[in-house]
Design a protein around this motif. Structure first.
Motif, PDB file in Angstrom:
ATOM      1  N   VAL A 143       4.730   6.235 -21.025  1.00  0.00           N
ATOM      2  CA  VAL A 143       3.642   5.518 -20.174  1.00  0.00           C
ATOM      3  C   VAL A 143       4.505   4.922 -18.814  1.00  0.00           C
ATOM      4  CG1 VAL A 143       1.874   3.960 -19.838  1.00  0.00           C
ATOM      5  CG2 VAL A 143       2.265   5.208 -21.864  1.00  0.00           C
ATOM      6  N   ARG A 144       3.772   5.358 -17.750  1.00  0.00           N
ATOM      7  CA  ARG A 144       4.381   4.862 -16.461  1.00  0.00           C
ATOM      8  C   ARG A 144       3.401   3.904 -15.831  1.00  0.00           C
ATOM      9  NH1 ARG A 144       5.555  10.172 -16.927  1.00  0.00           N
ATOM     10  NH2 ARG A 144       7.973  10.653 -16.887  1.00  0.00           N
ATOM     11  N   VAL A 145       3.741   2.711 -15.750  1.00  0.00           N
ATOM     12  CA  VAL A 145       2.553   1.747 -14.762  1.00  0.00           C
ATOM     13  C   VAL A 145       3.220   1.150 -13.635  1.00  0.00           C
ATOM     14  CG1 VAL A 145       1.444  -0.562 -15.489  1.00  0.00           C
ATOM     15  CG2 VAL A 145       1.784   1.115 -17.369  1.00  0.00           C
ATOM     16  N   VAL A 146       2.345   0.909 -12.719  1.00  0.00           N
ATOM     17  CA  VAL A 146       2.685   0.297 -11.415  1.00  0.00           C
ATOM     18  C   VAL A 146       1.654  -1.010 -11.215  1.00  0.00           C
ATOM     19  CG1 VAL A 146       1.112   1.901 -10.152  1.00  0.00           C
ATOM     20  CG2 VAL A 146       2.882   0.444  -8.970  1.00  0.00           C
ATOM     21  N   CYS A 147       2.348  -1.847 -10.709  1.00  0.00           N
ATOM     22  CA  CYS A 147       1.382  -3.207 -10.575  1.00  0.00           C
ATOM     23  C   CYS A 147       1.743  -4.025  -9.525  1.00  0.00           C
ATOM     24  CB  CYS A 147       1.536  -3.875 -11.968  1.00  0.00           C
ATOM     25  SG  CYS A 147       0.377  -5.549 -11.838  1.00  0.00           S
ATOM     26  N   SER A 148       0.799  -4.467  -8.713  1.00  0.00           N
ATOM     27  CA  SER A 148       1.224  -5.328  -7.586  1.00  0.00           C
ATOM     28  C   SER A 148       0.569  -6.821  -7.974  1.00  0.00           C
ATOM     29  CB  SER A 148       0.434  -4.779  -6.146  1.00  0.00           C
ATOM     30  OG  SER A 148       0.865  -6.004  -5.296  1.00  0.00           O
ATOM     31  N   SER A 149       1.515  -7.656  -7.747  1.00  0.00           N
ATOM     32  CA  SER A 149       1.184  -9.102  -8.379  1.00  0.00           C
ATOM     33  C   SER A 149       1.813 -10.195  -7.471  1.00  0.00           C
ATOM     34  CB  SER A 149       1.459  -9.200  -9.956  1.00  0.00           C
ATOM     35  OG  SER A 149       2.725  -9.428 -10.042  1.00  0.00           O
ATOM     36  N   THR A 208       0.820  -1.237   0.027  1.00  0.00           N
ATOM     37  CA  THR A 208       0.092   0.100  -0.010  1.00  0.00           C
ATOM     38  C   THR A 208       0.867   1.421  -0.101  1.00  0.00           C
ATOM     39  OG1 THR A 208      -1.703  -1.244   1.158  1.00  0.00           O
ATOM     40  CG2 THR A 208      -1.804   1.274   1.251  1.00  0.00           C
ATOM     41  N   PHE A 209       1.974   1.256   0.848  1.00  0.00           N
ATOM     42  CA  PHE A 209       2.750   2.508   0.993  1.00  0.00           C
ATOM     43  C   PHE A 209       3.309   2.736  -0.486  1.00  0.00           C
ATOM     44  CE2 PHE A 209       7.310   3.521   1.059  1.00  0.00           C
ATOM     45  CZ  PHE A 209       7.290   4.736   1.724  1.00  0.00           C
ATOM     46  N   THR A 210       3.899   1.604  -1.130  1.00  0.00           N
ATOM     47  CA  THR A 210       4.555   1.987  -2.389  1.00  0.00           C
ATOM     48  C   THR A 210       3.595   2.190  -3.558  1.00  0.00           C
ATOM     49  OG1 THR A 210       6.068   0.234  -1.658  1.00  0.00           O
ATOM     50  CG2 THR A 210       6.200   0.720  -3.931  1.00  0.00           C
ATOM     51  N   LEU A 211       2.149   1.439  -3.636  1.00  0.00           N
ATOM     52  CA  LEU A 211       1.238   1.981  -4.633  1.00  0.00           C
ATOM     53  C   LEU A 211       0.949   3.388  -4.518  1.00  0.00           C
ATOM     54  CD1 LEU A 211      -0.897  -1.142  -4.446  1.00  0.00           C
ATOM     55  CD2 LEU A 211       0.525  -0.077  -6.415  1.00  0.00           C
ATOM     56  N   ARG A 212       0.714   3.864  -3.183  1.00  0.00           N
ATOM     57  CA  ARG A 212       0.145   5.320  -2.772  1.00  0.00           C
ATOM     58  C   ARG A 212       1.374   6.410  -3.387  1.00  0.00           C
ATOM     59  NH1 ARG A 212      -2.632   4.998   3.143  1.00  0.00           N
ATOM     60  NH2 ARG A 212      -4.500   4.317   2.389  1.00  0.00           N
ATOM     61  N   LYS A 213       2.904   6.091  -3.112  1.00  0.00           N
ATOM     62  CA  LYS A 213       3.744   6.761  -3.300  1.00  0.00           C
ATOM     63  C   LYS A 213       3.810   6.801  -5.009  1.00  0.00           C
ATOM     64  CE  LYS A 213       8.107   8.315  -3.067  1.00  0.00           C
ATOM     65  NZ  LYS A 213       8.440   9.300  -2.245  1.00  0.00           N
ATOM     66  N   LEU A 214       3.689   5.811  -5.740  1.00  0.00           N
ATOM     67  CA  LEU A 214       3.861   5.876  -7.122  1.00  0.00           C
ATOM     68  C   LEU A 214       2.560   6.550  -7.787  1.00  0.00           C
ATOM     69  CD1 LEU A 214       5.652   2.318  -7.668  1.00  0.00           C
ATOM     70  CD2 LEU A 214       6.465   4.841  -7.944  1.00  0.00           C
ATOM     71  N   LEU A 215       1.215   6.209  -7.131  1.00  0.00           N
ATOM     72  CA  LEU A 215       0.121   6.844  -7.768  1.00  0.00           C
ATOM     73  C   LEU A 215       0.214   8.181  -7.632  1.00  0.00           C
ATOM     74  CD1 LEU A 215      -2.589   4.399  -6.490  1.00  0.00           C
ATOM     75  CD2 LEU A 215      -1.790   4.638  -8.795  1.00  0.00           C
ATOM     76  N   LYS A 225       2.876   9.957  -8.078  1.00  0.00           N
ATOM     77  CA  LYS A 225       3.836  10.482  -9.116  1.00  0.00           C
ATOM     78  C   LYS A 225       3.296  10.327 -10.611  1.00  0.00           C
ATOM     79  CE  LYS A 225       7.297  10.929  -6.351  1.00  0.00           C
ATOM     80  NZ  LYS A 225       8.068  12.442  -6.324  1.00  0.00           N
ATOM     81  N   GLY A 226       1.847  10.007 -10.741  1.00  0.00           N
ATOM     82  CA  GLY A 226       1.325   9.857 -11.781  1.00  0.00           C
ATOM     83  C   GLY A 226       1.293   8.478 -12.544  1.00  0.00           C
ATOM     84  N   PHE A 227       1.693   7.447 -11.888  1.00  0.00           N
ATOM     85  CA  PHE A 227       1.711   5.953 -12.520  1.00  0.00           C
ATOM     86  C   PHE A 227       0.359   5.675 -12.763  1.00  0.00           C
ATOM     87  CE2 PHE A 227       6.051   6.302 -11.422  1.00  0.00           C
ATOM     88  CZ  PHE A 227       6.905   5.213 -11.994  1.00  0.00           C
ATOM     89  N   LEU A 228       0.146   4.714 -13.680  1.00  0.00           N
ATOM     90  CA  LEU A 228      -1.157   4.134 -14.064  1.00  0.00           C
ATOM     91  C   LEU A 228      -1.303   2.615 -13.426  1.00  0.00           C
ATOM     92  CD1 LEU A 228      -3.793   3.859 -15.897  1.00  0.00           C
ATOM     93  CD2 LEU A 228      -2.304   2.698 -17.727  1.00  0.00           C
ATOM     94  N   PRO A 229      -1.988   2.719 -12.499  1.00  0.00           N
ATOM     95  CA  PRO A 229      -2.341   1.355 -11.734  1.00  0.00           C
ATOM     96  C   PRO A 229      -2.652   0.160 -12.715  1.00  0.00           C
ATOM     97  CG  PRO A 229      -4.185   2.664 -10.896  1.00  0.00           C
ATOM     98  CD  PRO A 229      -3.130   3.598 -12.136  1.00  0.00           C
ATOM     99  N   MET A 230      -2.368  -0.935 -12.622  1.00  0.00           N
ATOM    100  CA  MET A 230      -2.832  -2.069 -13.442  1.00  0.00           C
ATOM    101  C   MET A 230      -2.739  -3.332 -12.664  1.00  0.00           C
ATOM    102  SD  MET A 230      -1.483  -2.994 -17.131  1.00  0.00           S
ATOM    103  CE  MET A 230      -1.654  -1.275 -17.816  1.00  0.00           C
ATOM    104  N   THR A 231      -3.637  -4.268 -12.892  1.00  0.00           N
ATOM    105  CA  THR A 231      -3.566  -5.596 -12.462  1.00  0.00           C
ATOM    106  C   THR A 231      -3.481  -6.523 -13.817  1.00  0.00           C
ATOM    107  OG1 THR A 231      -6.002  -6.150 -12.678  1.00  0.00           O
ATOM    108  CG2 THR A 231      -5.156  -5.276 -10.592  1.00  0.00           C
ATOM    109  N   VAL A 232      -2.792  -7.687 -13.679  1.00  0.00           N
ATOM    110  CA  VAL A 232      -2.571  -8.584 -14.882  1.00  0.00           C
ATOM    111  C   VAL A 232      -2.781 -10.027 -14.613  1.00  0.00           C
ATOM    112  CG1 VAL A 232      -0.612  -6.781 -15.563  1.00  0.00           C
ATOM    113  CG2 VAL A 232       0.146  -8.875 -13.908  1.00  0.00           C
ATOM    114  N   PRO A 233      -3.046 -10.708 -15.821  1.00  0.00           N
ATOM    115  CA  PRO A 233      -3.178 -12.044 -15.585  1.00  0.00           C
ATOM    116  C   PRO A 233      -2.094 -12.662 -15.121  1.00  0.00           C
ATOM    117  CG  PRO A 233      -3.811 -11.294 -17.829  1.00  0.00           C
ATOM    118  CD  PRO A 233      -3.097 -10.284 -17.194  1.00  0.00           C
ATOM    119  N   ASP A 234      -2.373 -13.701 -14.287  1.00  0.00           N
ATOM    120  CA  ASP A 234      -1.059 -14.729 -13.774  1.00  0.00           C
ATOM    121  C   ASP A 234      -0.607 -15.685 -14.892  1.00  0.00           C
ATOM    122  OD1 ASP A 234      -0.723 -13.256 -11.366  1.00  0.00           O
ATOM    123  OD2 ASP A 234      -2.094 -14.647 -10.282  1.00  0.00           O
ATOM    124  N   LEU A 235      -1.613 -16.121 -15.854  1.00  0.00           N
ATOM    125  CA  LEU A 235      -1.229 -16.948 -16.760  1.00  0.00           C
ATOM    126  C   LEU A 235      -1.057 -16.235 -17.937  1.00  0.00           C
ATOM    127  CD1 LEU A 235      -3.898 -19.924 -15.756  1.00  0.00           C
ATOM    128  CD2 LEU A 235      -1.393 -19.926 -15.612  1.00  0.00           C
TER     129      LEU A 235
END
Length: 307
Positions: A239-245, A163-170, A172-182
């Motif tokens: 494009v700056r993307v941040v993703c937690s996976s 949460t700390f890292t996501l808030r930090k990067l959001l 900074k203008g990063f686009l949040p994303m979730t991605v498929p594991d497969l």
């Protein structure tokens, strides 16, 4: 290089024959249906199907189709051979990376003060097991080697760091994303990985049930797949993307037994990913420096000493 050269020759031949096949088809159409149009019809002494020029065109068409079948089969074989050969080439390294093994590494920067204790400090695993917030022992019957549980404050600590890292990067203008594991094998290969290698660095799903699917070892692969074969408008770059996976890694034998929560088969990670233009040739380097600066901020704000 020889394969690529021959592939170019075959493709040129295919293009030439395809063009000729088009001319032949046009000639057949003109003979078969050309009594109207702007030109006066020519007198025919026989049915169009019996004309020698038509028979010659059809024979040429059959010959062209046969040649194309042969060349297209060779093209497919050459493409496969070239692709598999190209996969053996390593990714390019940064120009500043030293040549050689770990002994050639250079220490560029040390940030923060390394704590000094008047006692022998415990490692993270010993501390975590003593506090009952990490469990890595006695799991062979549950999840096998190199697995672990986080309990209580350990689980909360992981969520807090994410949460700390996501808030930090959001911020900074990063686009949040979730991605498929497969993901398909081609996406891993596009990122420089080789899921079909032996031993494989990735987990493959049962191919009898799911064709060509692997578990991602980092969200980088999924984000790259999102932009794969995809155009981005120049004015929208970078494009700056941040993703937690969750990351899954087979982790081959390294010659020594890892200790603690290191080189484990599954873990959670926050990823920074960038897509840049290449107009000036320096955009990628600039974004890499920006990401490195953000990493320094994150670790410094957490009060960590690092190099």
């Amino acid at each position: 290089v020889q394969t690529w050269s021959r592939l170019g020759q075959v493709r040129d031949s295919i293009a030439r024959l395809e063009a000729e096949k088009g001319h032949v088809a046009q000639g057949v159409r003109e003979i078969m249906g050309a009594r109207g149009g702007s030109r006066p019809p020519r007198p025919l002494t026989a049915a169009p199907q019996q004309l020698p020029e038509l028979a010659a065109l059809r024979e040429r068409g059959r010959s062209l189709r046969e040649q194309l079948r042969t060349l297209e089969a060779e093209e497919s074989e050459l493409e496969q051979r070239f692709y598999l050969g190209a996969l053996q080439l390593p990714n390019r390294t940064h120009p500043a990376v030293p040549i050689g093994d770990q002994s050639q590494a250079r220490l560029l920067e040390v940030i923060g003060e390394k704590p000094v204790f008047d006692f022998k400090p415990k490692g993270h695993l010993e501390l975590g097991e003593g506090l009952d917030i990490i469990r890595q022992k006695r799991l062979s019957h549950v999840s096998g080697h190199r697995s672990y549980y986080l309990c209580g404050a350990g689980a909360l600590l992981q969520h807090a760091l994410v949460t700390f890292t996501l808030r930090k990067l959001l911020g900074k203008g990063f686009l949040p994303m979730t991605v498929p594991d497969l993901l398909r094998g081609a996406v891993f290969e596009g990122c420089g990985g080789q899921p079909s290698a032996t031993p494989s660095p990735v987990y493959s799903i049962d191919p009898t049930r799911f064709e060509d699917l692997c578990l991602a070892g980092t969200s980088e692969v999924g984000i790259a797949g999102y932009f794969m074969d995809h155009a981005v408008r120049l004015q929208d770059l970078p494009v700056r993307v941040v993703c937690s996976s969750t990351c899954y890694r087979a982790e081959t034998d390294t010659g020594r037994e890892p200790w603690g929560l290191y080189r484990v088969h599954q873990f959670t990670k926050v990823e920074m990913f960038g897509v840049t233009a290449a107009e000036r040739g320096t955009e990628s380097e600039e974004l890499l420096d920006e990401f490195l600066g953000l990493q320094k901020e994150i670790f410094s704000e957490l009060g960590l000493h690092f190099r």
